[in-house]
Design a protein around this motif. Structure first.
Motif, PDB file in Angstrom:
ATOM      1  N   GLY A 119       0.812  -1.221   0.000  1.00  0.00           N
ATOM      2  CA  GLY A 119       0.000   0.000   0.000  1.00  0.00           C
ATOM      3  C   GLY A 119       0.836   1.256   0.000  1.00  0.00           C
ATOM      4  N   ASP A 120       0.157   2.377  -0.090  1.00  0.00           N
ATOM      5  CA  ASP A 120       0.801   3.675  -0.160  1.00  0.00           C
ATOM      6  C   ASP A 120       0.859   4.302   1.231  1.00  0.00           C
ATOM      7  OD1 ASP A 120       1.780   6.140  -0.870  1.00  0.00           O
ATOM      8  OD2 ASP A 120      -0.096   6.846  -1.755  1.00  0.00           O
ATOM      9  N   ILE A 121       1.991   4.119   1.906  1.00  0.00           N
ATOM     10  CA  ILE A 121       2.160   4.642   3.266  1.00  0.00           C
ATOM     11  C   ILE A 121       2.111   6.161   3.263  1.00  0.00           C
ATOM     12  CG2 ILE A 121       3.778   4.867   5.181  1.00  0.00           C
ATOM     13  CD1 ILE A 121       4.694   2.097   4.605  1.00  0.00           C
ATOM     14  N   ARG A 122       2.689   6.753   2.248  1.00  0.00           N
ATOM     15  CA  ARG A 122       2.748   8.218   2.196  1.00  0.00           C
ATOM     16  C   ARG A 122       1.364   8.836   2.328  1.00  0.00           C
ATOM     17  NH1 ARG A 122       5.531  12.647  -0.781  1.00  0.00           N
ATOM     18  NH2 ARG A 122       4.024  14.327  -0.543  1.00  0.00           N
ATOM     19  N   SER A 123       0.396   8.322   1.567  1.00  0.00           N
ATOM     20  CA  SER A 123      -0.933   8.936   1.611  1.00  0.00           C
ATOM     21  C   SER A 123      -1.579   8.744   2.985  1.00  0.00           C
ATOM     22  CB  SER A 123      -1.835   8.399   0.498  1.00  0.00           C
ATOM     23  OG  SER A 123      -1.995   7.008   0.619  1.00  0.00           O
ATOM     24  N   ILE A 124      -1.318   7.617   3.628  1.00  0.00           N
ATOM     25  CA  ILE A 124      -1.861   7.376   4.974  1.00  0.00           C
ATOM     26  C   ILE A 124      -1.246   8.351   5.973  1.00  0.00           C
ATOM     27  CG2 ILE A 124      -1.969   5.733   6.883  1.00  0.00           C
ATOM     28  CD1 ILE A 124      -1.991   3.507   4.787  1.00  0.00           C
ATOM     29  N   VAL A 125       0.078   8.483   5.920  1.00  0.00           N
ATOM     30  CA  VAL A 125       0.787   9.365   6.848  1.00  0.00           C
ATOM     31  C   VAL A 125       0.371  10.820   6.609  1.00  0.00           C
ATOM     32  CG1 VAL A 125       3.072  10.211   7.544  1.00  0.00           C
ATOM     33  CG2 VAL A 125       2.727   7.784   7.120  1.00  0.00           C
ATOM     34  N   GLU A 126       0.268  11.191   5.337  1.00  0.00           N
ATOM     35  CA  GLU A 126      -0.122  12.560   4.992  1.00  0.00           C
ATOM     36  C   GLU A 126      -1.558  12.849   5.452  1.00  0.00           C
ATOM     37  OE1 GLU A 126       0.188  15.440   1.064  1.00  0.00           O
ATOM     38  OE2 GLU A 126       0.229  13.271   0.792  1.00  0.00           O
ATOM     39  N   GLU A 127      -2.435  11.900   5.243  1.00  0.00           N
ATOM     40  CA  GLU A 127      -3.835  12.037   5.689  1.00  0.00           C
ATOM     41  C   GLU A 127      -3.899  12.183   7.210  1.00  0.00           C
ATOM     42  OE1 GLU A 127      -7.433   8.862   6.218  1.00  0.00           O
ATOM     43  OE2 GLU A 127      -6.398   8.834   4.283  1.00  0.00           O
ATOM     44  N   GLU A 128      -3.126  11.363   7.907  1.00  0.00           N
ATOM     45  CA  GLU A 128      -3.074  11.418   9.371  1.00  0.00           C
ATOM     46  C   GLU A 128      -2.524  12.766   9.834  1.00  0.00           C
ATOM     47  OE1 GLU A 128      -3.551  10.682  13.215  1.00  0.00           O
ATOM     48  OE2 GLU A 128      -4.292   9.350  11.639  1.00  0.00           O
ATOM     49  N   PHE A 129      -1.502  13.261   9.123  1.00  0.00           N
ATOM     50  CA  PHE A 129      -0.926  14.556   9.482  1.00  0.00           C
ATOM     51  C   PHE A 129      -1.957  15.668   9.313  1.00  0.00           C
ATOM     52  CE2 PHE A 129       1.249  18.522   8.311  1.00  0.00           C
ATOM     53  CZ  PHE A 129       1.974  18.725   9.472  1.00  0.00           C
ATOM     54  N   LYS A 130      -2.725  15.607   8.231  1.00  0.00           N
ATOM     55  CA  LYS A 130      -3.738  16.647   7.993  1.00  0.00           C
ATOM     56  C   LYS A 130      -4.844  16.597   9.047  1.00  0.00           C
ATOM     57  CE  LYS A 130      -2.798  17.235   3.128  1.00  0.00           C
ATOM     58  NZ  LYS A 130      -3.130  16.867   1.772  1.00  0.00           N
ATOM     59  N   LYS A 131      -5.178  15.367   9.482  1.00  0.00           N
ATOM     60  CA  LYS A 131      -6.214  15.218  10.513  1.00  0.00           C
ATOM     61  C   LYS A 131      -5.709  15.661  11.872  1.00  0.00           C
ATOM     62  CE  LYS A 131      -7.387  10.900   9.873  1.00  0.00           C
ATOM     63  NZ  LYS A 131      -7.949   9.575   9.986  1.00  0.00           N
ATOM     64  N   ASN A 132      -4.455  15.315  12.169  1.00  0.00           N
ATOM     65  CA  ASN A 132      -3.916  15.578  13.492  1.00  0.00           C
ATOM     66  C   ASN A 132      -2.462  16.058  13.384  1.00  0.00           C
ATOM     67  OD1 ASN A 132      -3.268  15.646  16.173  1.00  0.00           O
ATOM     68  ND2 ASN A 132      -3.625  13.483  16.558  1.00  0.00           N
ATOM     69  N   PRO A 133      -2.266  17.324  12.994  1.00  0.00           N
ATOM     70  CA  PRO A 133      -0.901  17.820  12.802  1.00  0.00           C
ATOM     71  C   PRO A 133      -0.085  17.923  14.087  1.00  0.00           C
ATOM     72  CG  PRO A 133      -2.492  19.587  12.520  1.00  0.00           C
ATOM     73  CD  PRO A 133      -3.278  18.320  12.694  1.00  0.00           C
ATOM     74  N   ASP A 134      -0.754  17.827  15.247  1.00  0.00           N
ATOM     75  CA  ASP A 134      -0.028  17.900  16.521  1.00  0.00           C
ATOM     76  C   ASP A 134       0.581  16.562  16.936  1.00  0.00           C
ATOM     77  OD1 ASP A 134      -0.869  20.483  16.469  1.00  0.00           O
ATOM     78  OD2 ASP A 134      -2.295  20.305  18.106  1.00  0.00           O
ATOM     79  N   ASN A 135       0.299  15.493  16.197  1.00  0.00           N
ATOM     80  CA  ASN A 135       0.862  14.176  16.501  1.00  0.00           C
ATOM     81  C   ASN A 135       2.322  14.184  16.032  1.00  0.00           C
ATOM     82  OD1 ASN A 135       1.783  11.503  16.235  1.00  0.00           O
ATOM     83  ND2 ASN A 135      -0.292  10.735  16.031  1.00  0.00           N
ATOM     84  N   MET A 136       3.214  14.393  16.996  1.00  0.00           N
ATOM     85  CA  MET A 136       4.633  14.571  16.679  1.00  0.00           C
ATOM     86  C   MET A 136       5.261  13.324  16.049  1.00  0.00           C
ATOM     87  SD  MET A 136       5.332  17.672  17.450  1.00  0.00           S
ATOM     88  CE  MET A 136       7.002  18.001  17.965  1.00  0.00           C
ATOM     89  N   SER A 137       4.868  12.165  16.518  1.00  0.00           N
ATOM     90  CA  SER A 137       5.436  10.927  15.986  1.00  0.00           C
ATOM     91  C   SER A 137       5.098  10.783  14.504  1.00  0.00           C
ATOM     92  CB  SER A 137       4.902   9.739  16.781  1.00  0.00           C
ATOM     93  OG  SER A 137       5.319   8.543  16.194  1.00  0.00           O
ATOM     94  N   ASN A 138       3.842  11.000  14.166  1.00  0.00           N
ATOM     95  CA  ASN A 138       3.419  10.899  12.769  1.00  0.00           C
ATOM     96  C   ASN A 138       4.074  11.998  11.935  1.00  0.00           C
ATOM     97  OD1 ASN A 138       1.516   9.588  10.766  1.00  0.00           O
ATOM     98  ND2 ASN A 138       0.962  11.736  10.578  1.00  0.00           N
ATOM     99  N   ALA A 139       4.168  13.203  12.494  1.00  0.00           N
ATOM    100  CA  ALA A 139       4.793  14.313  11.770  1.00  0.00           C
ATOM    101  C   ALA A 139       6.242  13.970  11.433  1.00  0.00           C
ATOM    102  CB  ALA A 139       4.715  15.597  12.594  1.00  0.00           C
ATOM    103  N   GLN A 140       6.926  13.331  12.362  1.00  0.00           N
ATOM    104  CA  GLN A 140       8.324  12.944  12.140  1.00  0.00           C
ATOM    105  C   GLN A 140       8.424  11.925  11.000  1.00  0.00           C
ATOM    106  OE1 GLN A 140      10.886  14.479  14.029  1.00  0.00           O
ATOM    107  NE2 GLN A 140      12.040  13.672  12.330  1.00  0.00           N
ATOM    108  N   ILE A 141       7.499  10.963  10.981  1.00  0.00           N
ATOM    109  CA  ILE A 141       7.475   9.974   9.891  1.00  0.00           C
ATOM    110  C   ILE A 141       7.209  10.682   8.562  1.00  0.00           C
ATOM    111  CG2 ILE A 141       6.209   7.982   8.957  1.00  0.00           C
ATOM    112  CD1 ILE A 141       5.741   7.144  11.945  1.00  0.00           C
ATOM    113  N   TYR A 142       6.261  11.631   8.596  1.00  0.00           N
ATOM    114  CA  TYR A 142       5.913  12.385   7.391  1.00  0.00           C
ATOM    115  C   TYR A 142       7.120  13.161   6.865  1.00  0.00           C
ATOM    116  CZ  TYR A 142       3.023  15.407   4.353  1.00  0.00           C
ATOM    117  OH  TYR A 142       2.472  16.070   3.293  1.00  0.00           O
ATOM    118  N   VAL A 143       7.875  13.786   7.752  1.00  0.00           N
ATOM    119  CA  VAL A 143       9.076  14.520   7.349  1.00  0.00           C
ATOM    120  C   VAL A 143      10.056  13.566   6.665  1.00  0.00           C
ATOM    121  CG1 VAL A 143      11.156  15.692   8.223  1.00  0.00           C
ATOM    122  CG2 VAL A 143       8.900  16.396   9.026  1.00  0.00           C
ATOM    123  N   GLY A 144      10.226  12.377   7.234  1.00  0.00           N
ATOM    124  CA  GLY A 144      11.128  11.384   6.631  1.00  0.00           C
ATOM    125  C   GLY A 144      10.700  11.019   5.220  1.00  0.00           C
ATOM    126  N   ILE A 145       9.415  10.814   5.038  1.00  0.00           N
ATOM    127  CA  ILE A 145       8.885  10.476   3.710  1.00  0.00           C
ATOM    128  C   ILE A 145       9.092  11.636   2.740  1.00  0.00           C
ATOM    129  CG2 ILE A 145       6.735  10.041   2.432  1.00  0.00           C
ATOM    130  CD1 ILE A 145       5.815   8.381   4.904  1.00  0.00           C
TER     131      ILE A 145
END
Length: 182
Positions: free
Chosen positions: A70-96
């Protein structure tokens, strides 16, 4: 074998008590360990509905998604848009983003992370890296100066400030930082 019987018992118990999130999480982890990602994914997704900020569940979701192609990027990006304060997810998003050379967006995400958690050294250091790649020397200097306020005795930061000022063409400031480092 025995492991399969234990797993079956846990699955049956979970079917009667779906509110037992720990049991669901345990079952999902066992499925992942057995590479049964299709079985783990729906459990993880249902657990995430009740506990969307659970980093362990999010990581398991990413692991399943990746294993299933699957496409992890779209999941991580969607999660970031829903909850931008989630630092762990934001860090993963930055890596991607960085892997995709989308440094401008990575800078935006890192700057947002710093607003939530000011003075976080690893975030500042990563921001300095990305700003450097993008040639944003003035912003690099500002971030290095904030790092220097956090760790005033760190000569590596002082050397980095020297180099940044040289890149910016400000030799007087570069000499000043070089003196501090030495």
């Amino acid at each position: 074998g025995d492991d399969e019987a234990v797993l079956q018992t846990k699955i049956e118990k979970y079917s009667y008590f779906p509110e037992k999130a720990e049991l669901g999480s345990e079952i999902a982890e066992l499925f992942i360990a057995d590479e049964k990602y299709e079985d783990a994914k729906p459990i993880i997704e249902s657990l995430l509905i009740a506990d969307p900020d659970n980093t362990n569940l999010q990581n398991m979701r990413y692991q399943c998604e990746e294993a299933l192609g699957g496409d992890i990027r779209s999941i991580v990006e969607e999660e970031f848009k829903k909850n931008p304060d989630n630092m762990s997810n934001a860090q993963i998003y930055v890596g991607i983003l960085r892997e995709s050379d989308e440094n401008v967006t990575a800078i935006t995400v890192l700057e947002r992370m710093l607003k939530i958690s000011p003075g976080t050294t690893p975030i500042i250091k990563e921001l300095v890296e990305v700003l450097s790649i993008e040639g944003q020397t003035k912003k690099v200097i500002l971030q290095l100066e904030s790092l220097n306020r956090i760790s005033p005795d760190d000569i590596n930061i002082q050397f980095d400030l020297t180099a940044a000022h040289i890149n910016d063409g400000n030799l007087k400031a570069a000499m000043s930082w070089a003196d501090k480092a030495l």
